[in-house]
Design a protein around this motif. Structure first.
Motif, short mmCIF file in Angstrom:
data_model
loop_
_atom_site.label_atom_id
_atom_site.label_comp_id
_atom_site.label_asym_id
_atom_site.label_seq_id
_atom_site.Cartn_x
_atom_site.Cartn_y
_atom_site.Cartn_z
N TYR A 176 11.96 -1.54 -10.05
CA TYR A 176 11.74 -2.97 -9.88
C TYR A 176 11.87 -3.33 -8.41
CZ TYR A 176 16.77 -2.54 -9.73
OH TYR A 176 18.05 -2.13 -9.41
N GLY B 188 3.47 -5.84 -7.10
CA GLY B 188 3.85 -7.23 -7.32
C GLY B 188 3.78 -8.09 -6.09
N GLY C 227 10.23 -11.91 -13.46
CA GLY C 227 8.95 -12.48 -13.07
C GLY C 227 8.42 -13.55 -14.01
N ARG D 254 9.81 -9.54 -8.36
CA ARG D 254 8.56 -9.93 -7.72
C ARG D 254 7.46 -10.15 -8.75
NH1 ARG D 254 7.88 -5.80 -3.65
NH2 ARG D 254 9.48 -6.78 -2.40
N ARG D 255 7.52 -9.40 -9.82
CA ARG D 255 6.58 -9.64 -10.91
C ARG D 255 7.26 -9.18 -12.19
NH1 ARG D 255 4.49 -4.68 -12.66
NH2 ARG D 255 4.42 -3.08 -11.08
N ASN D 256 6.53 -9.17 -13.28
CA ASN D 256 7.10 -8.76 -14.54
C ASN D 256 7.17 -7.23 -14.61
OD1 ASN D 256 6.25 -8.19 -17.73
ND2 ASN D 256 7.92 -9.58 -17.34
N TYR D 257 8.37 -6.70 -14.62
CA TYR D 257 8.52 -5.24 -14.64
C TYR D 257 8.98 -4.73 -16.00
CZ TYR D 257 8.09 -4.96 -9.58
OH TYR D 257 7.63 -5.00 -8.31
#
Lengths: 321, 334
Positions: free
Chosen positions: B305, B187, A37, A62-65
């Protein structure tokens, strides 16, 4: 397999270096760039590479995990028999990869890098990392001098079965020790950071300590979960017995007045002991219904003594991976 | 009905429902105007005779609607999930079974959903008494504090989202209101747009204290789910070790007083307090470890994730391969 996060300038030189080293080796290989992300153009650069080179796959979250998730994704998606992980910040040297592969060939399941000559700031990076490594080594019992080094190599069928979650990436070897892998450590080069910002801070000591405790418990007791709980129940129960007998002894033999606080504390600790024993039973139930079992992991690293053959899980397990 | 509809409209029908015939005609008028192929699924949460009667009138009138009835009252989240599993469209629009927004606004919601994973409608400008306004501001402010997500009208059930959003989130209990929060935490890109409130939108019932309690409990659940599901020991361990530390400190003070100042230990209530705290601390810690064990044994199912996309060289992009496939790298990047 490279987890990257906001490393737009580093990604292309990194791939060039990897490509140069590995193409000299006559191996079929792939490079997984896992973008956690990023907010800059890291993924565009990675995707460009992926479009140009069939060896490269670029994966965007999809985002910072977090780094653990990036590692887990890379491990899940990788197709190779040997997985090499490294940082995306050019601090690891891809030229070391062949030596890692050699060690895997030699029969090791996990090879860990050791940055014996670290190019980082002394106070904020090196000293805490020394302490952390010493502590991790003590707790997990693994002789690893540098847990923070991302350059590692794994035999795929071992690492794919190891559960990775939360912020376990620091402890992959420790988690992997559930499967009893053959592990070795080799020295690697370490470069100072050229581009971009470092993304680690000092503020995670407390979290690391709790994670360490978790891992210690899971690695040590996952196969017999009630033991751990009963072990802490024992002191509580002993204490409770002592206090209760003490207060009754006072009344009956010494003919003193009954001491409510002492008896009360005794009852409390008795309750704690009982609670912990029950929690242990509960833990057995949880373990029994779960599907991550330590027994299964032991099969991953078992091998025939004379032929040196590596064992795999049976076919159905392979499919699940 | 050979083609699969692009859009699935899911309307959970609960205790509160207006005249479904009137509602359906106004919804379908604006849905037709959007130019998407769509299906309408009504999910009845339990045996709602009035609603069933109205829907069968609609059906007899030739409206192509799908009606699913849950065998008993399971709640709106369950109704929504049932609707999702009985529909096929890649995009999902949820609408309330009562007049909440002006139906023509649906088109704007769907338009906005092209650029985001989920669109949440917010009724604005909004009617209501001062007390209602305060209550709303309180709820959303608290929610923002707890989850860090800013939404201003979670009571509005007009939402458009991709099917992938709901596939990733397992709603249960009373969580349908908090769907945008959960999605944001996964997200997904969420957009909130203002829509005009329907004239008829007025909730006449009274909120009881239980309702308030439920909302607050929902928020706590989400807080826990979002923050600590994957690291229970951090949550329980933090609380547990704090309590343990306080208990141990009190105990040390008592011991010092006993040894140095010669105060009798046995008949002091503080002794009980300190051991209570120690006991509680150890218990919480043990719960945290149990949680970790649960996570560990199920870690295979907990994918942490979500992948947005994977780019790899396609075999048919021949010109790319020719120009870049095997050229020496150093030159190709300068």
């Amino acid at each position: 397999m490279v987890p990257v996060y906001n490393e737009e300038q580093n990604i292309v030189p990194l791939f060039e270096a990897i490509h140069e080293t590995i193409s000299a080796l006559d191996l079929r290989y792939e490079v997984l760039l896992v973008d956690d992300g990023s907010t800059d153009s890291t993924f565009q650069n990675a995707a460009d590479l992926a479009r140009r080179y069939p060896e490269v796959r670029a994966i965007r979250f999809r985002r910072n995990y977090g780094q653990t998730a990036a590692m887990a994704a890379g491990i899940d998606l990788a197709k190779g028999e040997v997985l090499v992980t490294m940082d995306g910040d050019l601090q690891n040297d891809p030229a070391d990869i062949p030596r890692f592969l050699e060690e895997i060939e030699n029969g090791n399941d996990i090879v860990v890098g050791w940055r014996y000559d670290r190019k980082d700031k002394l106070i904020s990076r090196k000293v805490p990392s020394r302490i952390a490594n010493w502590l991790i080594g003590k707790v997990t019992g693994l002789p690893i001098r540098d847990n923070g080094c991302s350059l590692k190599a794994f035999r795929a069928n071992v690492i794919k079965q190891i559960p990775l979650y939360s912020e376990m990436h620091r402890f992959i070897p420790a988690m992997a020790s559930l499967a009893g892998p053959r592990l070795t450590e080799i020295k690697v080069n370490h470069h100072a950071r050229q581009f971009g910002e470092s993304k680690y801070g000092l503020s995670r000591v407390y979290k690391v300590l709790l994670d360490l405790l978790t891992i210690k418990t899971i690695v040590g007791f996952a196969a017999r979960p009630s033991t751990w709980f009963i072990l802490i129940a024992v002191p509580a129960l002993v204490l409770s017995m002592l206090m209760l007998t003490g207060s009754f002894y006072d009344v009956i033999v010494l003919d003193r007045s009954f001491s409510t606080p002492v008896a009360g504390v005794g009852v409390l600790f008795g309750a704690l002991g009982l609670f912990l024993v029950m929690a242990g039973m509960f833990a057995e139930l949880v373990y029994k219904t779960g599907d991550n079992r330590v027994e299964k992991l032991s099969m991953l690293t078992a091998r025939s003594l004379y032929s040196g053959e590596v064992s795999y899980l049976d076919e159905s397990e392979k499919k699940r991976v | 009905m050979t083609r699969q509809p692009e859009l699935s409209v899911i309307i959970p029908v609960g205790q509160r429902s207006d005249d479904l015939e009137k509602l359906h005609s106004s919804y379908s008028r604006s849905l037709d105007a959007c130019g998407l192929s769509y299906e309408v699924v009504y999910v009845l949460d339990g045996a709602l005779d009035a609603a069933i009667a109205q829907l069968s009138v609609l059906r007899d009138a030739g409206q192509r609607i799908k009606v699913i009835q849950l065998s008993k009252r399971f709640g709106e989240a369950a109704a929504l999930m049932a609707g999702v599993s009985h529909s096929v469209g890649s995009k999902i629009l949820t609408l309330p079974a009562y007049f909440q927004i002006e139906a023509p606004e649906i088109e704007r919601v769907l338009d906005a959903s092209r650029a985001a994973d989920m669109v949440v409608a917010r009724r604005w400008p909004r009617r209501g008494t001062v007390f209602e306004r305060m209550r709303r501001a309180c709820f959303h402010g608290l929610l923002r504090m707890v989850t860090g997500e800013k939404f201003r009208d979670l009571g509005c059930s007009v939402r458009a989202f991709d099917r992938s959003v709901i596939d990733d989130i397992n709603l249960y209990g009373d969580q349908h209101r908090l769907l945008p929060v959960l999605a944001a935490k996964q997200g997904f890109r969420i957009v909130e747009i203002d829509v005009s409130q329907a004239q008829e939108d007025r909730f006449l019932g009274r909120y009881r204290a239980r309702e308030y309690l439920h909302r607050i409990l929902d928020m706590l659940t989400v807080f826990f789910l979002v923050r600590f599901t994957k690291k229970p020991l951090r949550f329980f361990g933090m609380i547990g070790s704090t309590i343990f530390a306080v208990g141990a400190a009190v105990f040390v003070v008592l011991i010092v007083q006993r040894l140095v100042f010669d105060q009798a230990l046995a008949d002091r209530p503080a002794l009980l307090l300190s051991s209570l705290l120690v006991v509680l601390g150890v218990q919480l810690f043990a719960l945290g470890l149990l949680g970790e064990l649960i996570i560990f044994t199920h870690a295979r199912d907990l994918k942490e994730y979500r992948i947005a996309e994977i780019v790899e060289a396609e075999s048919d992009s021949t010109e790319d391969m020719k120009s870049a496939g095997r050229t020496p790298l150093a030159s190709s990047f300068q």
